[in-house]
Design an enzyme around this catalytic site. Structure first.
Site, PDB file in Angstrom:
ATOM      1  N   CYS A 130     -15.929 -26.181  -8.191  1.00  0.00           N
ATOM      2  CA  CYS A 130     -16.936 -26.533  -9.183  1.00  0.00           C
ATOM      3  C   CYS A 130     -18.335 -26.628  -8.560  1.00  0.00           C
ATOM      4  O   CYS A 130     -18.901 -25.635  -8.163  1.00  0.00           O
ATOM      5  CB  CYS A 130     -16.538 -27.818  -9.910  1.00  0.00           C
ATOM      6  SG  CYS A 130     -17.379 -28.080 -11.476  1.00  0.00           S
ATOM      7  N   HIS A 131     -18.912 -27.820  -8.436  1.00  0.00           N
ATOM      8  CA  HIS A 131     -20.197 -27.968  -7.747  1.00  0.00           C
ATOM      9  C   HIS A 131     -20.019 -28.147  -6.241  1.00  0.00           C
ATOM     10  O   HIS A 131     -20.999 -28.185  -5.497  1.00  0.00           O
ATOM     11  CB  HIS A 131     -20.987 -29.148  -8.323  1.00  0.00           C
ATOM     12  CG  HIS A 131     -21.554 -28.877  -9.680  1.00  0.00           C
ATOM     13  ND1 HIS A 131     -20.873 -29.146 -10.835  1.00  0.00           N
ATOM     14  CD2 HIS A 131     -22.748 -28.327 -10.069  1.00  0.00           C
ATOM     15  CE1 HIS A 131     -21.610 -28.798 -11.884  1.00  0.00           C
ATOM     16  NE2 HIS A 131     -22.740 -28.294 -11.455  1.00  0.00           N
ATOM     17  N   GLU A 161     -23.298 -24.466 -16.766  1.00  0.00           N
ATOM     18  CA  GLU A 161     -24.356 -25.467 -16.594  1.00  0.00           C
ATOM     19  C   GLU A 161     -25.238 -25.526 -17.843  1.00  0.00           C
ATOM     20  O   GLU A 161     -25.608 -26.608 -18.325  1.00  0.00           O
ATOM     21  CB  GLU A 161     -25.201 -25.131 -15.370  1.00  0.00           C
ATOM     22  CG  GLU A 161     -25.949 -26.296 -14.772  1.00  0.00           C
ATOM     23  CD  GLU A 161     -25.053 -27.213 -13.952  1.00  0.00           C
ATOM     24  OE1 GLU A 161     -24.624 -28.261 -14.497  1.00  0.00           O
ATOM     25  OE2 GLU A 161     -24.783 -26.910 -12.788  1.00  0.00           O
TER      26      GLU A 161
END
Length: 225
Positions: A130-131, A161
């Site tokens: 993910c991030h 996002e």
């Protein structure tokens, strides 16, 4: 087999006044996969000690997150995370847990970048979901170029996002930054599981990709034997 899960220490969501941190599912799912495979699993963060979970992720209760929170050993490790700058490079795999907090601290955390660069050069598997891949932007490969350069990489997409309406809050668009570093960025449908492995680099797109990213790490470790 030793695996280090890496979480953010950052809890402020930009200038919104809201809280962030790591995403609970993205910690719980890999923890379960690695533990079930018989690995020793440790958790580390930039500041050490208790790490902040994103409150939104705590509200999204799943069987996996409930099992993690009911595991006394797991919650003890989360309450007493190791300090990254003090971690020795002795792990078979490093897995960066996502959550928006990563964008503010792990993306710039030099001790982590050195740890991952050294680990990769030694033969360890490097993973992020993910991030979490934001933590890879400062990591160099053996050739001195960005580790992601020329490699297949997944991460939270610009489309996701924007759909979440966080694109104006994050310090940089993760997909764009990875592409700028020469990564061969790939993605699947929004919010669906999607993970890619390029040798010893494993990345996943979003929270739904957490378990599959961990399973790809286990496959990579098995191939090394």
């Amino acid at each position: 087999m030793k695996v280090l899960l890496i979480v953010t220490s950052h809890s402020q969501f930009g200038d919104t006044g809201e809280r962030t941190g790591f995403w609970l599912e993205e910690l719980a799912a890999p923890y379960a996969q690695f533990s079930q495979a018989g690995a020793q699993v440790d958790i580390a963060s930039p500041q050490g000690g208790a790490a902040p979970a994103d409150p939104r992720s705590e509200k999204e209760s799943t069987e996996t997150t409930r099992a993690f929170l009911a595991d006394a050993q797991a919650t003890k490790k989360l309450a007493r995370t190791l300090t990254l700058a003090e971690v020795k490079d002795t792990y078979d795999a490093y897995f960066v847990v996502g959550g928006h907090g990563v964008m503010w601290d792990l993306a710039k955390h030099v001790p982590l970048h050195k740890l991952l660069s050294t680990g990769y050069a030694r033969g360890a598997v490097i993973a992020a979901v993910c991030h979490g891949p934001a933590a890879l932007v400062g990591v160099k490969g053996l050739d001195g170029k960005p580790l992601v350069n020329g490699k297949r990489v997944a991460a939270f997409s610009n489309a996701e996002e924007k759909a979440a309406k966080f694109d104006a809050i994050v310090p940089f668009p993760l997909e764009t930054r990875l592409r700028e570093l020469g990564a061969r960025y790939e993605s699947g449908p929004l919010w669906k599981s999607f993970a890619v492995r390029d040798g010893r680099l494993v990345t996943g797109q979003n929270p739904a990709s957490s378990a599959e990213t961990a399973r790809e790490v286990l496959r990579a470790l098995k191939e090394k034997k």
